[in-house]
Write a protein that holds these residues in place. Structure first.
Motif, mmCIF file in Angstrom:
data_model
loop_
_atom_site.group_PDB
_atom_site.id
_atom_site.type_symbol
_atom_site.label_atom_id
_atom_site.label_comp_id
_atom_site.label_asym_id
_atom_site.label_seq_id
_atom_site.Cartn_x
_atom_site.Cartn_y
_atom_site.Cartn_z
ATOM 1 N N VAL A 270 0.805 -1.227 0.000
ATOM 2 C CA VAL A 270 0.000 0.000 0.000
ATOM 3 C C VAL A 270 0.835 1.273 0.000
ATOM 4 O O VAL A 270 0.290 2.368 0.113
ATOM 5 C CB VAL A 270 -0.967 0.025 1.201
ATOM 6 N N THR A 271 2.162 1.154 -0.126
ATOM 7 C CA THR A 271 3.011 2.344 -0.012
ATOM 8 C C THR A 271 3.593 2.812 -1.345
ATOM 9 O O THR A 271 4.482 3.655 -1.371
ATOM 10 C CB THR A 271 4.156 2.111 0.991
ATOM 11 N N GLY A 272 3.087 2.298 -2.446
ATOM 12 C CA GLY A 272 3.545 2.766 -3.755
ATOM 13 C C GLY A 272 3.001 4.151 -4.069
ATOM 14 O O GLY A 272 2.087 4.637 -3.408
ATOM 15 N N PRO A 273 3.551 4.817 -5.083
ATOM 16 C CA PRO A 273 4.623 4.368 -5.968
ATOM 17 C C PRO A 273 5.964 4.275 -5.250
ATOM 18 O O PRO A 273 6.127 4.818 -4.155
ATOM 19 C CB PRO A 273 4.637 5.426 -7.068
ATOM 20 N N TYR A 274 6.921 3.621 -5.904
ATOM 21 C CA TYR A 274 8.124 3.175 -5.225
ATOM 22 C C TYR A 274 9.387 3.897 -5.705
ATOM 23 O O TYR A 274 9.384 4.565 -6.712
ATOM 24 C CB TYR A 274 8.271 1.664 -5.411
ATOM 25 N N MET A 275 10.429 3.711 -4.951
ATOM 26 C CA MET A 275 11.746 4.323 -5.112
ATOM 27 C C MET A 275 11.724 5.764 -4.577
ATOM 28 O O MET A 275 10.671 6.330 -4.313
ATOM 29 C CB MET A 275 12.238 4.279 -6.564
ATOM 30 N N TYR A 276 12.913 6.335 -4.429
ATOM 31 C CA TYR A 276 13.022 7.652 -3.809
ATOM 32 C C TYR A 276 12.238 8.706 -4.576
ATOM 33 O O TYR A 276 11.789 9.707 -4.013
ATOM 34 C CB TYR A 276 14.500 8.068 -3.696
ATOM 35 N N GLY A 278 9.505 7.868 -6.625
ATOM 36 C CA GLY A 278 8.183 7.378 -6.995
ATOM 37 C C GLY A 278 8.057 7.014 -8.462
ATOM 38 O O GLY A 278 6.954 7.006 -9.003
ATOM 39 N N SER A 279 9.161 6.681 -9.116
ATOM 40 C CA SER A 279 9.131 6.454 -10.562
ATOM 41 C C SER A 279 8.607 5.084 -10.958
ATOM 42 O O SER A 279 8.256 4.868 -12.125
ATOM 43 C CB SER A 279 10.534 6.649 -11.148
ATOM 44 N N LEU A 280 8.548 4.154 -10.030
ATOM 45 C CA LEU A 280 8.012 2.821 -10.323
ATOM 46 C C LEU A 280 6.648 2.701 -9.659
ATOM 47 O O LEU A 280 6.519 2.846 -8.447
ATOM 48 C CB LEU A 280 8.963 1.729 -9.833
ATOM 49 N N LYS A 281 5.634 2.453 -10.476
ATOM 50 C CA LYS A 281 4.252 2.567 -10.001
ATOM 51 C C LYS A 281 3.712 1.312 -9.345
ATOM 52 O O LYS A 281 2.720 1.379 -8.612
ATOM 53 C CB LYS A 281 3.334 2.953 -11.170
ATOM 54 N N SER A 282 4.306 0.166 -9.604
ATOM 55 C CA SER A 282 3.745 -1.089 -9.102
ATOM 56 C C SER A 282 4.852 -2.014 -8.626
ATOM 57 O O SER A 282 6.032 -1.861 -8.989
ATOM 58 C CB SER A 282 2.940 -1.778 -10.200
ATOM 59 N N LEU A 283 4.472 -3.016 -7.838
ATOM 60 C CA LEU A 283 5.437 -4.019 -7.402
ATOM 61 C C LEU A 283 5.976 -4.804 -8.596
ATOM 62 O O LEU A 283 7.140 -5.212 -8.607
ATOM 63 C CB LEU A 283 4.794 -4.962 -6.393
ATOM 64 N N SER A 284 5.144 -4.990 -9.596
ATOM 65 C CA SER A 284 5.593 -5.672 -10.803
ATOM 66 C C SER A 284 6.729 -4.896 -11.465
ATOM 67 O O SER A 284 7.732 -5.484 -11.897
ATOM 68 C CB SER A 284 4.420 -5.827 -11.780
ATOM 69 N N GLN A 285 6.606 -3.565 -11.536
ATOM 70 C CA GLN A 285 7.661 -2.742 -12.126
ATOM 71 C C GLN A 285 8.935 -2.780 -11.276
ATOM 72 O O GLN A 285 10.048 -2.756 -11.809
ATOM 73 C CB GLN A 285 7.176 -1.307 -12.292
ATOM 74 N N VAL A 286 8.761 -2.836 -9.985
ATOM 75 C CA VAL A 286 9.934 -2.918 -9.097
ATOM 76 C C VAL A 286 10.700 -4.209 -9.361
ATOM 77 O O VAL A 286 11.934 -4.214 -9.492
ATOM 78 C CB VAL A 286 9.499 -2.845 -7.617
ATOM 79 N N ILE A 287 9.983 -5.318 -9.449
ATOM 80 C CA ILE A 287 10.633 -6.602 -9.714
ATOM 81 C C ILE A 287 11.304 -6.585 -11.083
ATOM 82 O O ILE A 287 12.441 -7.065 -11.242
ATOM 83 C CB ILE A 287 9.602 -7.739 -9.611
#
Length: 335
Positions: A270-276, A278-287
């Motif tokens: 529940v804490t997305g978007p991700y990275m410092y 916020g450039s990755l919107k989903s856990l799938s993109q992070v992986i």
């Protein structure tokens, strides 16, 4: 005056006020609700938790008088329903100005050894000062905040009861820190399976757990321990060139360029978007980012070297990460 100098000045002002500061409700200590498998957090000797102080800190956290245009409170960028994080890459400051980094979760912040993604601040009390006069956040002086709250008779009474003083900036930052230290959550499915032994993972979640802990993915090398972070600073290859130099802003060491603190994976669903940024919107993109091995950068961690993952295994890994969500903060958004 730059951010570093503002924080130094704030620290000096707080230190000067120590001789005039005392707490009058020491007997009403606040008992933290800590899971048995969590360590006991360190509470500063000069800012013990008390019931009235925590209540005051909560009022301050949700008070929009902390922004120059009365539009924002701390909770505007740290939404309780999203583990006290935000849902956008950069939170909007006053007059819709954009922030500079993605707002992190405040859940379990009592255990953090340093604050901000570059680790530039080492206490919750000092951390509260940074967004106040930042032009992209609250954009207000500490003097104005104190003046506003001094006009409120209820705040006058609360500060008298808690600190045996009138409204002061030191009292404000100490109460805010006290409230944030109570935001401890450790009742996810993961906790019920691993620690309480009262539930079990599905086959998909179990496969995801094995992948997470495998040497081929290296996830658990940094996202370790009960909080799924070792609090180290790493360059994860997100950029080939970083406009935000991260940890290097604090250390002035070029070897720290592009390094940011490893964030907790608790409540990552529940804490997305991700990275410092916020450039990755989903856990799938992070992986996908980590599977690719990231961009070339001289400081990129040696742990980021890419891997191959089938669609089914990606689903398994995401299913496991979702077991780290504690639903209690969602059920009680007003805390």
């Amino acid at each position: 005056m730059n951010k570093s100098n503002r924080l130094v000045l704030g620290a000096i002002l707080i230190a000067i006020s120590v001789a005039f500061f005392s707490c009058s409700d020491q007997k009403e200590s606040y008992e933290l609700n800590i899971p048995e498998w969590f360590p006991k957090p360190e509470i500063p000797a000069d800012n013990p938790l008390t019931t009235k102080k925590v209540k005051l800190g909560k009022q301050l956290f949700f008070d929009a008088r902390f922004s120059s245009d009365f539009s924002l409170s701390c909770a505007s960028c740290h939404l309780p329903a999203y583990a006290f994080s935000d849902t956008v890459a950069f939170s909007s400051g006053v007059h819709k100005r954009s922030g500079e980094r993605n707002s992190p979760t405040l859940v379990n912040v009592a255990y953090k050894p340093h604050f901000f993604k570059d680790g530039g601040i080492e206490s919750l009390e000092l951390q509260a000062l940074a967004p106040i006069d930042h032009p992209g956040e609250m954009d207000i002086s500490t003097t104005t905040i104190v003046d506003r709250l001094r006009k409120d008779s209820l705040y006058q009474q609360s500060f008298k009861e808690v600190f045996n003083s009138g409204v002061t900036m030191r009292g404000i930052t100490y109460a805010l820190a006290a409230y944030q230290r109570t935001l401890i959550y450790g009742n996810s499915k993961y906790d019920r399976v691993v620690h309480e032994k009262s539930a079990s993972f599905s086959d998909l979640e179990k496969r995801g757990q094995n992948l997470f802990n495998s040497d081929s993915l290296n996830c658990s090398k940094c996202h370790s321990g009960v909080f799924f972070t070792n609090y180290s600073f790493q360059n994860n290859g997100l950029k080939a060139n970083y406009a935000d130099s991260g940890r290097a802003k604090v250390t002035s060491d070029p070897d720290d360029a592009g390094k940011f603190v490893v964030l907790t994976l608790r409540n990552v669903e529940v804490t997305g978007p991700y990275m410092y940024d916020g450039s990755l919107k989903s856990l799938s993109q992070v992986i996908d980012h980590y599977a690719s091995g990231g961009s070339d950068h001289r400081n990129k961690s040696t742990l980021i070297d890419g891997f191959s993952l089938s669609d089914n295994n990606k689903k398994a890994l995401i299913a496991y990460l979702k077991t780290l969500t504690d639903k209690e903060f969602q059920q009680n958004p007003n805390q």
